[in-house]
Structures are given as structure tokens and as C-alpha cells.
Write an enzyme that holds these catalytic residues in place. Sequence first.
Site, PDB file in Angstrom:
ATOM      1  N   GLU A 159      54.606  -2.414  47.013  1.00  0.00           N
ATOM      2  CA  GLU A 159      56.013  -1.178  47.825  1.00  0.00           C
ATOM      3  C   GLU A 159      56.911  -1.415  48.110  1.00  0.00           C
ATOM      4  O   GLU A 159      57.836  -0.474  49.101  1.00  0.00           O
ATOM      5  CB  GLU A 159      54.233  -1.035  48.835  1.00  0.00           C
ATOM      6  CG  GLU A 159      53.619  -0.528  48.522  1.00  0.00           C
ATOM      7  CD  GLU A 159      52.608   0.206  49.199  1.00  0.00           C
ATOM      8  OE1 GLU A 159      52.992  -0.340  50.586  1.00  0.00           O
ATOM      9  OE2 GLU A 159      51.098  -0.304  49.095  1.00  0.00           O
TER      10      GLU A 159
ATOM     11  N   LYS B 145      43.928   8.499  51.990  1.00  0.00           N
ATOM     12  CA  LYS B 145      44.023   9.056  50.400  1.00  0.00           C
ATOM     13  C   LYS B 145      43.531   9.934  49.204  1.00  0.00           C
ATOM     14  O   LYS B 145      42.008   9.390  49.666  1.00  0.00           O
ATOM     15  CB  LYS B 145      44.019   7.285  50.146  1.00  0.00           C
ATOM     16  CG  LYS B 145      45.059   6.066  51.242  1.00  0.00           C
ATOM     17  CD  LYS B 145      44.653   4.866  50.364  1.00  0.00           C
ATOM     18  CE  LYS B 145      45.383   3.802  51.067  1.00  0.00           C
ATOM     19  NZ  LYS B 145      45.162   2.676  50.790  1.00  0.00           N
TER      20      LYS B 145
HETATM   21  P1  PGA Z   1      46.508  -0.472  48.449  1.00  0.00           P
HETATM   22  O1  PGA Z   1      46.981  -0.877  49.667  1.00  0.00           O
HETATM   23  O2  PGA Z   1      47.058   1.405  47.622  1.00  0.00           O
HETATM   24  O3  PGA Z   1      46.712  -1.629  47.810  1.00  0.00           O
HETATM   25  O4  PGA Z   1      44.819  -0.127  47.863  1.00  0.00           O
HETATM   26  C1  PGA Z   1      47.476  -0.477  50.069  1.00  0.00           C
HETATM   27  C2  PGA Z   1      47.138  -0.080  51.347  1.00  0.00           C
HETATM   28  O5  PGA Z   1      46.374  -1.068  51.765  1.00  0.00           O
HETATM   29  O6  PGA Z   1      47.310   0.157  52.924  1.00  0.00           O
HETATM   30 ZN    ZN Z   2      45.586  -0.293  54.420  1.00  0.00          ZN
END
Ligand code: PGA
Ligand code: ZN
Length: 443
Positions: free
Chosen positions: A213, A345
Amino acid sequence: MNDAGPDTAAISSLAARRVWDSRGNPTVEVEVHCAGGAIGRAIAPAGASRGTREAVDLRDGGAALGGTDVRRAIVGVNDIIAPLLGGMDATAQGAVDAALIDCDGTELKTRLGGNAMVATSLAVLHAGAAARGVPLWRHVADLSGAGPSLPLPEIQIFGGGAHAGQRVDVQDFMVMVPGADSFDEVMEITSEIYRAAGKIMARRGKLAGVADEGGWWPMFDSNEEALETLVAAIEAAGETPGDRVVISLDIAASEFGRNGRYRLALEDRDLDRDQMISQLGRWLDAYPIASIEDPLAEDDAQGMAAFTAEFGHRVQIIGDDYLVTNATLVDRAADDGACNAVLIKVNQAGTLTDSMRCLERARARGFRAIVSARSGETEDVSISHLAVGLGVGQLKVGSFTRSERMAKWNECLRIADALPRGAYVRGAPLAKTWWGQRKEGTS
Ligand code: PGA
Ligand code: ZN
């Protein structure tokens, strides 16, 4: 919602193409055209530390592209979803998402695929906004009934866990700048901290590129060394840790914990639930941490409840893998006293409507909310608009490098210019943490 007129906003075509994400993996882009000429496009992101109860991406398997190809998901969009949604009103997001959910018919979105569904849901959202001639954040605010607000960013300085080959156990070492007066000032202060962290690592001979990231690759000998370095970076940037700047951690404990046992590989230590909670508690006491995500594993309801009982009055405790943007799980966590905030998400839930339902439950139960990207991202900036239009108050998109991250911060800066003054309230999301209690009157 349809102020565009039923004919102009009618979906005239909808199709998917294969595009590529920030890890070089294939993903699904959906493009929607409306009869009046409006176009909407969106791309599905992809997680690496995924919750077991989140919507499942449809991937082809097999040897090619490491099994990650999405041709089946694309065929599903073109052959099943396009005829299903053709002619529907693109501004009627609830009806569109209901049709998708109904057609898929599975709890984990395994028939159409979470990737196909989220790209479709968000592409229709974009098309609806375009048909109405309003910015996406405004369209979302109208759908959600929330007053638009600029979010407080959570920005990664070191990446770890599944985003850095498990080099350290903890996944995200982040900063938040609740004491900044504007979103723009958050960016500036964070940039100084990110730079300072890089300089410190270079000086110690520990600079080794960046993680998934965009945060610095964590060449540390312990999780604690990462925390100490983060504090040093905040100070080197001219800030007093805990004053304008606080630390936020995503432990992502499901990656190294199961059945109430936790394995800190870097330190070669095995902890039981109580020892894990005490370890985290020591960090909360020693460092200015105001927010912590997935402190215990997704299968450890008892641990999450015990942790929240002990620390929930002073720290934001976010469920990500633990809640997977699921309204039912938020209600259960609220009943159990586990967590006091939920990560939103959209691709965990599958559609915008599922996500808004989760957010509605979170608000009803007094949980805070944070809109979040995934570790596999693209130039798609929909979530910046979602964070503003849903009025959630917080946004997490990764670090402060790499354009799939910066595109989202930059989009917030553009939106900021369009919002009225007062759309950013200094520190408000952390008001109920120790930081806000100490800064009484700032929110
Ligand atoms: P991921 O991680 O998109 O790899 O699942 C992001 C998070 O855990 O916040
Ligand atoms: Zn997370």
C-alpha cells in the site's frame, strides 16, 4: 432520485472488461451507458488479508496468472448482469443492487462474484450521478440522506503483515492527524512524517522499498521497533506525538491468530488470548495510539469483547475482518460489546446498498465508521466520494505514495474545494477517544 428523467437515465448498455490492479493482478472494470449519453465506470479492488465471511471474488483458478484471472466474472457481467439491468433507471441504486443481490442469490456472492457485483454497483452509481449532472459525492449524499463531510484520513507509514511478506506481524502502522485544521493540512503533515520515516530508515540502513500500500517496507527486528520508529518520525517532522498527530494500528490479527492463540513470528512468541490483550494494552499505554483495527482474530469473539471492555472507552476499536461490512455482524458485535467502529469496504459487502445497510446499523448502534480501500487498488476513486457522501468521517486508503493511493487523497482535495466551509470538523471522529477527551472542546 431521478431528476434526470426516466428515459435519459435508462441503462442502455453495460459491459465488463479486464483491467489490472496495483499488484499487477487482473480485475473487473464495468462500464455503463445511459440512453441520454451519461457514462459510469468502476473497477473492483482486491484484498490480501481477507475476512472469511466477506463477499468472494470470482477468479478462474488454474495455472495462468497464478489463478487470479477474472474471465468468468467478466462473462457473468456481460451475459447475466447486462440483460438483467438493461433498461433500468441508473439513478435507482437500491433497485439495481436489489436485482443484483436477488440474481446472485448466495450469501457470499459466489455466483456472480463480489468483484463483478461491486464493479457493477459502483459503475451504475457513477452513471446515475452523471445522468443527474451532479458530482458522485452529491449523488451518494442524496441517496444516503447524510450531510456530506470531508473525512479524517488514516494514512499508513509502514506496511506489514500480508502486505509485506509477513516481515512484521502487524499489518498497518498509520498516523491520523485529528489536530489539523483542514484536510490539506493533514496531507502536508503526513508527507513530512512519511519523509522523516524514510530518512530514519535510510540512516539506520533499513530502507528497502515499499510494501503493497506504499508504506515503507518494515525492516524491523520487532513490532515495537516499528512503533518506536513511527514516534521518532512524528517527532522528526516537528510534531509532538499525541498532540496533533496520533497513531493508528491495523493488527489484522486473523492473519496470525486462530482458536484464541496468537503467533508473533518476528519475535518468535506464542501468546494466548489474554497475553495478546495484555501485549496490545502495553502498546496502548506506551504509545499515542487512538485507533486499533482487528486487535484479535475474526474467530475470537471472546477476545474482541474482552479487549473492547478494557479499552473501548479510550480507543477506537475497528472491526474489519471481524465485521466484513456486514449489518448482521455489526448488530451481533454491538450485542456482544465487541468493537466500537466498523470498516466499510464496499467489495466485502458486494454492493453499495449492502454497505449502506451496514453503515445504517453501525450508526444505530453507536459505532463509528471508516470507509476503506483494499491492498489491491487502481485509479478508481469512488471511495473518496463514498466517504464524503456517506458522511462517515474517516477514510483509509493506504500510504502516502503510489498513485492508486494518492489518486484518492487528491480526489478528496478536489471535493474539498466544492464543499462548503465546515464540511471538515477538526478531530470530530476521535472525540470519544483519549485524544478527544484530552482535547475537550476541539470537536
Ligand atoms: P486487504 O487489507 O485489502 O489486504 O484485505 C486491508 C485491511 O486489512 O484493512
Ligand atoms: Zn484491516
